[in-house]
Write a protein that holds these residues in place. Structure first.
Motif, PDB file in Angstrom:
ATOM      1  N   VAL A  19       0.860  -1.185   0.000  1.00  0.00           N
ATOM      2  CA  VAL A  19       0.000   0.000   0.000  1.00  0.00           C
ATOM      3  C   VAL A  19       0.893   1.231   0.000  1.00  0.00           C
ATOM      4  O   VAL A  19       1.845   1.325   0.780  1.00  0.00           O
ATOM      5  CB  VAL A  19      -0.912   0.013   1.243  1.00  0.00           C
ATOM      6  N   LEU A  20       0.589   2.175  -0.869  1.00  0.00           N
ATOM      7  CA  LEU A  20       1.266   3.464  -0.882  1.00  0.00           C
ATOM      8  C   LEU A  20       0.480   4.390   0.037  1.00  0.00           C
ATOM      9  O   LEU A  20      -0.674   4.709  -0.255  1.00  0.00           O
ATOM     10  CB  LEU A  20       1.337   4.038  -2.298  1.00  0.00           C
ATOM     11  N   PRO A  21       1.049   4.795   1.173  1.00  0.00           N
ATOM     12  CA  PRO A  21       0.303   5.607   2.139  1.00  0.00           C
ATOM     13  C   PRO A  21      -0.364   6.825   1.490  1.00  0.00           C
ATOM     14  O   PRO A  21       0.256   7.565   0.728  1.00  0.00           O
ATOM     15  CB  PRO A  21       1.380   6.047   3.143  1.00  0.00           C
ATOM     16  N   GLY A  22      -1.651   6.957   1.786  1.00  0.00           N
ATOM     17  CA  GLY A  22      -2.421   8.074   1.256  1.00  0.00           C
ATOM     18  C   GLY A  22      -2.953   7.884  -0.142  1.00  0.00           C
ATOM     19  O   GLY A  22      -3.701   8.727  -0.651  1.00  0.00           O
ATOM     20  N   HIS A  23      -2.586   6.755  -0.784  1.00  0.00           N
ATOM     21  CA  HIS A  23      -2.981   6.542  -2.176  1.00  0.00           C
ATOM     22  C   HIS A  23      -3.628   5.189  -2.433  1.00  0.00           C
ATOM     23  O   HIS A  23      -4.272   5.013  -3.456  1.00  0.00           O
ATOM     24  CB  HIS A  23      -1.782   6.718  -3.104  1.00  0.00           C
ATOM     25  N   GLY A  24      -3.416   4.231  -1.570  1.00  0.00           N
ATOM     26  CA  GLY A  24      -4.058   2.940  -1.727  1.00  0.00           C
ATOM     27  C   GLY A  24      -3.126   1.841  -2.192  1.00  0.00           C
ATOM     28  O   GLY A  24      -1.894   1.985  -2.190  1.00  0.00           O
ATOM     29  N   ALA A  25      -3.743   0.739  -2.590  1.00  0.00           N
ATOM     30  CA  ALA A  25      -3.003  -0.461  -2.986  1.00  0.00           C
ATOM     31  C   ALA A  25      -2.164  -0.200  -4.231  1.00  0.00           C
ATOM     32  O   ALA A  25      -2.638   0.380  -5.215  1.00  0.00           O
ATOM     33  CB  ALA A  25      -3.974  -1.607  -3.253  1.00  0.00           C
ATOM     34  N   VAL A  26      -0.918  -0.625  -4.178  1.00  0.00           N
ATOM     35  CA  VAL A  26       0.003  -0.439  -5.294  1.00  0.00           C
ATOM     36  C   VAL A  26      -0.515  -1.167  -6.538  1.00  0.00           C
ATOM     37  O   VAL A  26      -0.444  -0.632  -7.647  1.00  0.00           O
ATOM     38  CB  VAL A  26       1.421  -0.900  -4.903  1.00  0.00           C
ATOM     39  N   SER A  27      -1.050  -2.361  -6.365  1.00  0.00           N
ATOM     40  CA  SER A  27      -1.584  -3.104  -7.523  1.00  0.00           C
ATOM     41  C   SER A  27      -2.742  -2.351  -8.176  1.00  0.00           C
ATOM     42  O   SER A  27      -2.853  -2.314  -9.405  1.00  0.00           O
ATOM     43  CB  SER A  27      -2.009  -4.507  -7.114  1.00  0.00           C
ATOM     44  N   ALA A  28      -3.598  -1.707  -7.378  1.00  0.00           N
ATOM     45  CA  ALA A  28      -4.697  -0.911  -7.935  1.00  0.00           C
ATOM     46  C   ALA A  28      -4.161   0.320  -8.658  1.00  0.00           C
ATOM     47  O   ALA A  28      -4.673   0.693  -9.728  1.00  0.00           O
ATOM     48  CB  ALA A  28      -5.669  -0.498  -6.833  1.00  0.00           C
ATOM     49  N   LEU A  29      -3.133   0.953  -8.102  1.00  0.00           N
ATOM     50  CA  LEU A  29      -2.524   2.107  -8.773  1.00  0.00           C
ATOM     51  C   LEU A  29      -1.934   1.695 -10.118  1.00  0.00           C
ATOM     52  O   LEU A  29      -2.032   2.444 -11.099  1.00  0.00           O
ATOM     53  CB  LEU A  29      -1.446   2.729  -7.884  1.00  0.00           C
ATOM     54  N   CYS A  30      -1.354   0.506 -10.187  1.00  0.00           N
ATOM     55  CA  CYS A  30      -0.832  -0.009 -11.463  1.00  0.00           C
ATOM     56  C   CYS A  30      -1.947  -0.151 -12.493  1.00  0.00           C
ATOM     57  O   CYS A  30      -1.776   0.211 -13.660  1.00  0.00           O
ATOM     58  CB  CYS A  30      -0.153  -1.363 -11.263  1.00  0.00           C
ATOM     59  N   ARG A  31      -3.074  -0.671 -12.052  1.00  0.00           N
ATOM     60  CA  ARG A  31      -4.200  -0.870 -12.983  1.00  0.00           C
ATOM     61  C   ARG A  31      -4.769   0.455 -13.488  1.00  0.00           C
ATOM     62  O   ARG A  31      -5.361   0.501 -14.558  1.00  0.00           O
ATOM     63  CB  ARG A  31      -5.299  -1.700 -12.315  1.00  0.00           C
ATOM     64  N   GLU A  32      -4.575   1.519 -12.725  1.00  0.00           N
ATOM     65  CA  GLU A  32      -5.077   2.836 -13.129  1.00  0.00           C
ATOM     66  C   GLU A  32      -4.159   3.549 -14.114  1.00  0.00           C
ATOM     67  O   GLU A  32      -4.552   4.550 -14.719  1.00  0.00           O
ATOM     68  CB  GLU A  32      -5.286   3.715 -11.896  1.00  0.00           C
ATOM     69  N   LEU A  33      -2.938   3.050 -14.277  1.00  0.00           N
ATOM     70  CA  LEU A  33      -1.995   3.668 -15.206  1.00  0.00           C
ATOM     71  C   LEU A  33      -2.384   3.361 -16.644  1.00  0.00           C
ATOM     72  O   LEU A  33      -2.969   2.311 -16.926  1.00  0.00           O
ATOM     73  CB  LEU A  33      -0.578   3.146 -14.955  1.00  0.00           C
ATOM     74  N   PRO A  34      -2.034   4.242 -17.584  1.00  0.00           N
ATOM     75  CA  PRO A  34      -2.264   3.926 -19.001  1.00  0.00           C
ATOM     76  C   PRO A  34      -1.533   2.628 -19.376  1.00  0.00           C
ATOM     77  O   PRO A  34      -0.351   2.460 -19.024  1.00  0.00           O
ATOM     78  CB  PRO A  34      -1.676   5.130 -19.734  1.00  0.00           C
ATOM     79  N   PRO A  35      -2.206   1.717 -20.055  1.00  0.00           N
ATOM     80  CA  PRO A  35      -1.586   0.423 -20.398  1.00  0.00           C
ATOM     81  C   PRO A  35      -0.263   0.559 -21.140  1.00  0.00           C
ATOM     82  O   PRO A  35       0.643  -0.247 -20.933  1.00  0.00           O
ATOM     83  CB  PRO A  35      -2.641  -0.265 -21.276  1.00  0.00           C
ATOM     84  N   GLU A  36      -0.122   1.590 -21.970  1.00  0.00           N
ATOM     85  CA  GLU A  36       1.131   1.750 -22.713  1.00  0.00           C
ATOM     86  C   GLU A  36       2.297   2.097 -21.772  1.00  0.00           C
ATOM     87  O   GLU A  36       3.438   1.701 -22.028  1.00  0.00           O
ATOM     88  CB  GLU A  36       1.003   2.801 -23.826  1.00  0.00           C
ATOM     89  N   GLU A  37       2.023   2.788 -20.674  1.00  0.00           N
ATOM     90  CA  GLU A  37       3.077   3.092 -19.709  1.00  0.00           C
ATOM     91  C   GLU A  37       3.516   1.832 -18.967  1.00  0.00           C
ATOM     92  O   GLU A  37       4.709   1.627 -18.728  1.00  0.00           O
ATOM     93  CB  GLU A  37       2.618   4.153 -18.714  1.00  0.00           C
ATOM     94  N   VAL A  38       2.561   1.001 -18.606  1.00  0.00           N
ATOM     95  CA  VAL A  38       2.879  -0.263 -17.928  1.00  0.00           C
ATOM     96  C   VAL A  38       3.674  -1.171 -18.869  1.00  0.00           C
ATOM     97  O   VAL A  38       4.655  -1.801 -18.464  1.00  0.00           O
ATOM     98  CB  VAL A  38       1.600  -0.950 -17.419  1.00  0.00           C
ATOM     99  N   ALA A  39       3.284  -1.195 -20.146  1.00  0.00           N
ATOM    100  CA  ALA A  39       3.962  -2.045 -21.129  1.00  0.00           C
ATOM    101  C   ALA A  39       5.412  -1.624 -21.342  1.00  0.00           C
ATOM    102  O   ALA A  39       6.258  -2.451 -21.713  1.00  0.00           O
ATOM    103  CB  ALA A  39       3.207  -2.019 -22.450  1.00  0.00           C
ATOM    104  N   GLU A  40       5.717  -0.357 -21.106  1.00  0.00           N
ATOM    105  CA  GLU A  40       7.081   0.136 -21.294  1.00  0.00           C
ATOM    106  C   GLU A  40       8.019  -0.258 -20.153  1.00  0.00           C
ATOM    107  O   GLU A  40       9.218  -0.042 -20.243  1.00  0.00           O
ATOM    108  CB  GLU A  40       7.072   1.655 -21.454  1.00  0.00           C
ATOM    109  N   VAL A  41       7.481  -0.826 -19.088  1.00  0.00           N
ATOM    110  CA  VAL A  41       8.296  -1.318 -17.980  1.00  0.00           C
ATOM    111  C   VAL A  41       8.520  -2.809 -18.249  1.00  0.00           C
ATOM    112  O   VAL A  41       7.679  -3.643 -17.953  1.00  0.00           O
ATOM    113  CB  VAL A  41       7.607  -1.067 -16.616  1.00  0.00           C
ATOM    114  N   ARG A  42       9.667  -3.092 -18.872  1.00  0.00           N
ATOM    115  CA  ARG A  42       9.938  -4.433 -19.392  1.00  0.00           C
ATOM    116  C   ARG A  42      10.778  -5.255 -18.410  1.00  0.00           C
ATOM    117  O   ARG A  42      11.908  -4.879 -18.096  1.00  0.00           O
ATOM    118  CB  ARG A  42      10.660  -4.318 -20.728  1.00  0.00           C
TER     119      ARG A  42
END
Length: 164
Positions: A133-156
């Protein structure tokens, strides 16, 4: 006792060697490490790609400022030179979180600013700890899902590279 999440990045010289230098320098407090990831530069984009990782560290002796000083010493050991904001570097060690500590001090902003929108930190962190959990922001996995898919795809993920 404090538990901290640190992000590691390198895009100059022996990138993997610098990440390993940081992991060795944290070995007595190291709890967990993510895999190694390769990412395009952020901010200043005319520079080499980064290798990134996230580590979880824990110590009964350290507080937030101790983690910052430890990170700075690791960067010094890697002969980091700060010539340009978001520019190329041998080693970048950012203190992402320290327990539930909040800090607005200009030298130690906690949680680290930009983290809720930074795939280069969130993706490795979620892989390392699926319940983080990122304090004040919520679950890290949920924050990942909220990112644009192309940004996540660029983390190889680089399964051919290890931190040990």
């Amino acid at each position: 006792m404090s538990r901290a999440v640190l992000s590691l990045g390198s895009n100059l010289g022996d990138r993997l060697g610098y990440l390993r230098l940081a992991v060795r320098g944290l070995s007595e407090v190291l709890v967990a490490t993510s895999s190694v990831y390769e990412t395009a530069p952020w901010g200043v984009t005319d520079q080499p790609d980064f290798l990134n990782a996230v580590v979880l560290v824990d110590s009964v002796e350290f507080g937030a400022w101790d983690w910052l000083r430890r990170a700075q010493r690791l960067e010094q050991r890697a002969e980091r030179v700060r010539e340009q904001r978001w520019g190329p570097r041998t080693l970048d060690v950012d203190v992402v979180t320290v327990d539930e500590v909040r800090s607005d001090h200009p030298e130690l902003l906690l949680p680290h600013p930009g983290t809720p929108r930074r795939a280069t930190v969130l993706v490795p962190w979620a892989e390392m700890d699926g319940t983080a959990v990122l304090p004040g922001h919520g679950a890290v996995s949920a924050l990942c899902r909220e990112l644009p898919p192309e940004e996540v795809a660029e983390v190889r993920k680089r399964p051919d590279l290890t931190l040990y």
